[in-house]
Write an enzyme that holds these catalytic residues in place. Sequence first.
Site, PDB file in Angstrom:
ATOM      1  N   SER A 167       0.824  -1.217   0.000  1.00  0.00           N
ATOM      2  CA  SER A 167       0.000   0.000   0.000  1.00  0.00           C
ATOM      3  C   SER A 167       0.854   1.260   0.000  1.00  0.00           C
ATOM      4  O   SER A 167       1.893   1.316   0.658  1.00  0.00           O
ATOM      5  CB  SER A 167      -0.884   0.002   1.253  1.00  0.00           C
ATOM      6  OG  SER A 167      -1.428   1.284   1.468  1.00  0.00           O
TER       7      SER A 167
ATOM      8  N   TYR B 257      -2.415   5.236  -3.954  1.00  0.00           N
ATOM      9  CA  TYR B 257      -3.468   6.225  -3.708  1.00  0.00           C
ATOM     10  C   TYR B 257      -3.002   7.442  -4.470  1.00  0.00           C
ATOM     11  O   TYR B 257      -1.972   8.031  -4.150  1.00  0.00           O
ATOM     12  CB  TYR B 257      -3.608   6.513  -2.209  1.00  0.00           C
ATOM     13  CG  TYR B 257      -4.451   5.493  -1.471  1.00  0.00           C
ATOM     14  CD1 TYR B 257      -5.668   5.083  -1.974  1.00  0.00           C
ATOM     15  CD2 TYR B 257      -4.035   4.975  -0.248  1.00  0.00           C
ATOM     16  CE1 TYR B 257      -6.454   4.165  -1.301  1.00  0.00           C
ATOM     17  CE2 TYR B 257      -4.811   4.055   0.448  1.00  0.00           C
ATOM     18  CZ  TYR B 257      -6.015   3.656  -0.086  1.00  0.00           C
ATOM     19  OH  TYR B 257      -6.790   2.752   0.572  1.00  0.00           O
TER      20      TYR B 257
ATOM     21  N   THR C 267      -5.785   2.692  -7.026  1.00  0.00           N
ATOM     22  CA  THR C 267      -7.079   2.584  -6.338  1.00  0.00           C
ATOM     23  C   THR C 267      -7.951   3.781  -6.712  1.00  0.00           C
ATOM     24  O   THR C 267      -7.568   4.932  -6.509  1.00  0.00           O
ATOM     25  CB  THR C 267      -6.851   2.509  -4.813  1.00  0.00           C
ATOM     26  OG1 THR C 267      -6.067   1.342  -4.559  1.00  0.00           O
ATOM     27  CG2 THR C 267      -8.159   2.416  -4.052  1.00  0.00           C
TER      28      THR C 267
ATOM     29  N   LYS D 285      -8.075  -0.503  -9.389  1.00  0.00           N
ATOM     30  CA  LYS D 285      -8.737  -1.228  -8.291  1.00  0.00           C
ATOM     31  C   LYS D 285      -9.944  -0.440  -7.808  1.00  0.00           C
ATOM     32  O   LYS D 285      -9.862   0.781  -7.621  1.00  0.00           O
ATOM     33  CB  LYS D 285      -7.743  -1.395  -7.129  1.00  0.00           C
ATOM     34  CG  LYS D 285      -8.339  -1.987  -5.854  1.00  0.00           C
ATOM     35  CD  LYS D 285      -7.263  -2.284  -4.825  1.00  0.00           C
ATOM     36  CE  LYS D 285      -7.820  -2.917  -3.569  1.00  0.00           C
ATOM     37  NZ  LYS D 285      -8.375  -1.970  -2.598  1.00  0.00           N
TER      38      LYS D 285
ATOM     39  N   HIS E 268     -13.585  -2.220  -1.877  1.00  0.00           N
ATOM     40  CA  HIS E 268     -12.728  -1.798  -0.772  1.00  0.00           C
ATOM     41  C   HIS E 268     -13.173  -2.475   0.539  1.00  0.00           C
ATOM     42  O   HIS E 268     -13.088  -1.886   1.611  1.00  0.00           O
ATOM     43  CB  HIS E 268     -12.769  -0.267  -0.623  1.00  0.00           C
ATOM     44  CG  HIS E 268     -11.453   0.353  -0.253  1.00  0.00           C
ATOM     45  ND1 HIS E 268     -10.651   0.987  -1.157  1.00  0.00           N
ATOM     46  CD2 HIS E 268     -10.794   0.445   0.928  1.00  0.00           C
ATOM     47  CE1 HIS E 268      -9.575   1.462  -0.547  1.00  0.00           C
ATOM     48  NE2 HIS E 268      -9.632   1.134   0.718  1.00  0.00           N
TER      49      HIS E 268
HETATM   50  C1  FNR Z   1      -7.758  -1.752   3.177  1.00  0.00           C
HETATM   51  N1  FNR Z   1      -7.820  -1.638   1.777  1.00  0.00           N
HETATM   52  C2  FNR Z   1      -6.929  -0.851   1.113  1.00  0.00           C
HETATM   53  N2  FNR Z   1      -6.974  -0.761  -0.247  1.00  0.00           N
HETATM   54  C3  FNR Z   1      -6.063  -0.031  -0.919  1.00  0.00           C
HETATM   55  O1  FNR Z   1      -6.136   0.020  -2.152  1.00  0.00           O
HETATM   56  N3  FNR Z   1      -5.063   0.602  -0.240  1.00  0.00           N
HETATM   57  C4  FNR Z   1      -4.963   0.565   1.114  1.00  0.00           C
HETATM   58  O2  FNR Z   1      -4.050   1.138   1.695  1.00  0.00           O
HETATM   59  C5  FNR Z   1      -5.936  -0.160   1.822  1.00  0.00           C
HETATM   60  N4  FNR Z   1      -5.911  -0.186   3.179  1.00  0.00           N
HETATM   61  C6  FNR Z   1      -6.803  -0.978   3.875  1.00  0.00           C
HETATM   62  C7  FNR Z   1      -6.729  -1.053   5.248  1.00  0.00           C
HETATM   63  C8  FNR Z   1      -7.576  -1.921   5.944  1.00  0.00           C
HETATM   64  C9  FNR Z   1      -7.458  -1.990   7.428  1.00  0.00           C
HETATM   65  C10 FNR Z   1      -8.494  -2.721   5.239  1.00  0.00           C
HETATM   66  C11 FNR Z   1      -9.372  -3.720   5.953  1.00  0.00           C
HETATM   67  C12 FNR Z   1      -8.586  -2.627   3.870  1.00  0.00           C
HETATM   68  C13 FNR Z   1      -8.791  -2.456   1.005  1.00  0.00           C
HETATM   69  C14 FNR Z   1      -8.202  -3.816   0.657  1.00  0.00           C
HETATM   70  O3  FNR Z   1      -7.175  -3.695  -0.286  1.00  0.00           O
HETATM   71  C15 FNR Z   1      -9.258  -4.762   0.086  1.00  0.00           C
HETATM   72  O4  FNR Z   1      -9.922  -4.136  -0.982  1.00  0.00           O
HETATM   73  C16 FNR Z   1     -10.273  -5.176   1.157  1.00  0.00           C
HETATM   74  O5  FNR Z   1      -9.603  -5.514   2.346  1.00  0.00           O
HETATM   75  C17 FNR Z   1     -11.088  -6.363   0.671  1.00  0.00           C
HETATM   76  O6  FNR Z   1     -12.102  -6.665   1.582  1.00  0.00           O
HETATM   77  P1  FNR Z   1     -11.995  -7.866   2.646  1.00  0.00           P
HETATM   78  O7  FNR Z   1     -11.910  -9.151   1.862  1.00  0.00           O
HETATM   79  O8  FNR Z   1     -10.781  -7.626   3.455  1.00  0.00           O
HETATM   80  O9  FNR Z   1     -13.237  -7.758   3.453  1.00  0.00           O
END
Ligand code: FNR
Length: 392
Positions: free
Chosen positions: A130, A154, A180, A262, A286
């Site tokens: 990330s 991001y 993203t 994404k 997300h």
């Molecule tokens: C994320 N996600 C996320 N996505 C992204 O593109 N950059 C990021 O920095 C983050 N950070 C992040 C932090 C936390 C604590 C969570 C739970 C999620 C989203 C992540 O990449 C992904 O899309 C989701 O976690 C998918 O959902 P599930 O399967 O974890 O419920």
Amino acid sequence: MSGSNRGSDRQVEVYMEGLADITPDVPPSFEALEEAALEVLDDEAYGYVAGGAGGERTVGHNRDAFAKWRLWPRMLRDFSERDLSTELFGTEFSVPVLLAPIGVQSIIHDDGELGTARAADSLDVPLVASSAASHTMEDIAEELGDTPGWFQLYWPSDDDLTKSFVTRADEAGYEALVVTLDNNILGWRERDIGDAYLPFLDGEGVANYFSDPAFRDLLDAPPEDSELAAIRTFIDVFGDPSLTFDDLEWLCEFADLPVVVKGVLHPDDARECVARGADGVVVSNHGGRQVDNAVPALEALPHVVSALDADVPVLFDSGIRRGADALVALALGADAVQFGRPYAYGLAIDGEDGVEEVVKNFLADLDLTLGLIGYDDVEDVDREAVVRADEL
Ligand code: FNR
């Protein structure tokens, strides 16, 4: 790794330890894992990881969507030699799974992203780092070794910073850029609002920014001297809600790495992204963290798949908890899935080792279930492997 035995190897490992009365510290079930993480994390960090937007209906929809599909096992098809490997953008992946980009892992465990990267490397599971990580992309790449890594962007509102991140990611050895699109502004997260908690304000998750020459150029004083002012600048440049498809075209032209967008849910968006230069798509909401009561990512997946040419890689995340979930997503046309919250809970419970346990269990489950539904090659799993529950 062709010829996977991840499933039975893991079973033997666990059952042999059982002979010495040792049971796993990290629970194999997702529900128990989440409960165990709740015990060890402070309330704010737990709320940040587990929470979603608004009434968290999308988080629920993501899971409910899996219940609408059933795997339909087939027999006597020789699955003694199983192959979990797949290829994306010319790189061979040992499994059709990437660890999803999860930012600010320092609030989850001191090992943070470095522990996650070491666990990924020890299991040869690709990782998406990330841009909001607590460690720099260069340090994470170092821990990842030869295991494939992608960098998640991001997309900042400052073009020089964007270019700098993209260039650094390429130089650090990342093999694709995951842009993203669904987080240009932060969703309304009731738990975080209730806790008045945003980890970035504590100086967490900003390592890539504070170390970046283009970011530092925006500051009057370096972050080491004036952290609060640097955090304010971070907030200012973090995202840009004015972005359009024309900007995506600009980014795709600038980036030498394959660009994977994404957060795409609508088939028209997927088509437009690819027309403007994107090389792949992650169907994702997300994890329900951005829009309350949104379309579950799994329901959007077949629509996006049908909108694109077969040679455009489509990945999926949002709701994958077990091997069977990954197989449903693959059956509906995903080329690979991203595994998210479960590994974050493993990190909370036991740092790097916890991530390793959780991912090992998930891959074991995936490997065994693949065989048990009658397939010996993950790339052969298609629509024939599933049926809608309401069509039975
Ligand atoms: C994320 N996600 C996320 N996505 C992204 O593109 N950059 C990021 O920095 C983050 N950070 C992040 C932090 C936390 C604590 C969570 C739970 C999620 C989203 C992540 O990449 C992904 O899309 C989701 O976690 C998918 O959902 P599930 O399967 O974890 O419920």
